[in-house]
Design a protein around this motif. Sequence first.
Motif, PDB file in Angstrom:
ATOM      1  N   ILE A  52     -14.276 134.542 -27.707  1.00 27.59           N
ATOM      2  CA  ILE A  52     -15.675 134.739 -27.319  1.00 27.59           C
ATOM      3  C   ILE A  52     -16.390 133.397 -27.222  1.00 27.59           C
ATOM      4  O   ILE A  52     -17.133 133.130 -26.257  1.00 27.59           O
ATOM      5  N   SER A  53     -16.160 132.519 -28.192  1.00 25.06           N
ATOM      6  CA  SER A  53     -16.819 131.209 -28.180  1.00 25.06           C
ATOM      7  C   SER A  53     -16.427 130.390 -26.957  1.00 25.06           C
ATOM      8  O   SER A  53     -17.261 129.704 -26.345  1.00 25.06           O
ATOM      9  N   MET A  54     -15.156 130.450 -26.575  1.00 24.84           N
ATOM     10  CA  MET A  54     -14.695 129.672 -25.426  1.00 24.84           C
ATOM     11  C   MET A  54     -15.228 130.240 -24.113  1.00 24.84           C
ATOM     12  O   MET A  54     -15.500 129.490 -23.165  1.00 24.84           O
ATOM     13  N   ILE A  55     -15.402 131.561 -24.064  1.00 23.35           N
ATOM     14  CA  ILE A  55     -16.010 132.160 -22.873  1.00 23.35           C
ATOM     15  C   ILE A  55     -17.477 131.740 -22.778  1.00 23.35           C
ATOM     16  O   ILE A  55     -17.981 131.400 -21.696  1.00 23.35           O
ATOM     17  N   GLN A  56     -18.178 131.745 -23.919  1.00 25.88           N
ATOM     18  CA  GLN A  56     -19.581 131.327 -23.931  1.00 25.88           C
ATOM     19  C   GLN A  56     -19.731 129.864 -23.522  1.00 25.88           C
ATOM     20  O   GLN A  56     -20.752 129.470 -22.951  1.00 25.88           O
ATOM     21  N   ALA A  57     -18.683 129.079 -23.801  1.00 25.49           N
ATOM     22  CA  ALA A  57     -18.700 127.666 -23.404  1.00 25.49           C
ATOM     23  C   ALA A  57     -18.300 127.469 -21.949  1.00 25.49           C
ATOM     24  O   ALA A  57     -18.167 126.325 -21.494  1.00 25.49           O
ATOM     25  N   ARG A  58     -18.073 128.581 -21.222  1.00 29.77           N
ATOM     26  CA  ARG A  58     -17.752 128.565 -19.785  1.00 29.77           C
ATOM     27  C   ARG A  58     -16.397 127.938 -19.486  1.00 29.77           C
ATOM     28  O   ARG A  58     -16.186 127.376 -18.414  1.00 29.77           O
ATOM     29  N   LEU A  59     -15.484 128.042 -20.440  1.00 28.56           N
ATOM     30  CA  LEU A  59     -14.168 127.434 -20.266  1.00 28.56           C
ATOM     31  C   LEU A  59     -13.140 128.385 -19.683  1.00 28.56           C
ATOM     32  O   LEU A  59     -12.118 127.936 -19.161  1.00 28.56           O
ATOM     33  N   CYS A  60     -13.397 129.705 -19.775  1.00 29.75           N
ATOM     34  CA  CYS A  60     -12.325 130.645 -19.454  1.00 29.75           C
ATOM     35  C   CYS A  60     -12.856 132.061 -19.357  1.00 29.75           C
ATOM     36  O   CYS A  60     -14.034 132.322 -19.617  1.00 29.75           O
TER      37      CYS A  60
END
Length: 301
Positions: free
Chosen positions: A237-245
């Motif tokens: 979830i954190s990586m999606i929020q960071a627009r990475l994946c």
Amino acid sequence: MDVKQIEYIVKIADEHSITRAAEKLFITQSALNQQLLRLEKDLGAPLFFRSKMDMQPTPVGHVYLEYAREILRLRQKAYNIISDMAQTQKGHLSMGFTPGRGIEMFTHIYPAFHQAFPGVIIEPKELSVHRQQQMIARGDLDIGFLTLNTRQRTSDEYIVLGSEEIVMAVPAIHPVSRYATPAGEPFAVLDIAMLRHEPFVLMYKESTIRSTIDDIFRTSGFVPNVLFETSSNSAIISMIQARLCCGVVPYFYVKDHPKDICCFSFENHPTWDIAACYRKDAYLSHAAQYLIELVRDFWFG
């Protein structure tokens, strides 16, 4: 037969060390070593191969430990039955839950359980699904609360508390976000093939959700570009929020509509089970049954 001695030897086997076992048992290393030496003298054979770093059971030790664990299981089963018959509401109950979601569940249900069974000591353990299954099979864990599909069940007993949908999550800035439904409405269905060129962060291959995720991509006809694998859905979830994946996660992790994320359902709405598991020949005490109902109400009440 000295049951306390049996507990000592089993603890040595669990810890692979007299030093660590003595610390867990709150006795001196010397006293524990003397117990082991005395038993080995009585049996006429060593129970462990000894080294500075590790202690592993000998063939004789494996036989002893098999029956020692069975004796301890039978004693606990008898005590649970008698406690229910006498309505003492006392005892000990070990429960396992998965990292991430398990802590929230436990902190929510524990006050109600303690109020109903103040004399029952709960021993919570945060463990992977596979580790819980191993400990349940050995009799080292009374109840495990697991997330898995039917293929991943062992020969022990499972009580399905309910099913949870597996969903797709993408950064809110992604072009497909225009197809998402407003918060509070059922997720729109999106063809995952629309994301075939995007990077994904997925749960690691040993996790119970991974086989379901792999089935989703297999059905969609493409192999995902995996940026990263993790043991934490929260990290996804954190990586999606960071627009990475993009990612594939259980509904629990998006139920509160995390910021900067859009979610979609898959066309076939894949699910997995949240289940309670206990040893096949175990007795499910009144306290254990109440605990299961509390967990069911937390997830699906």
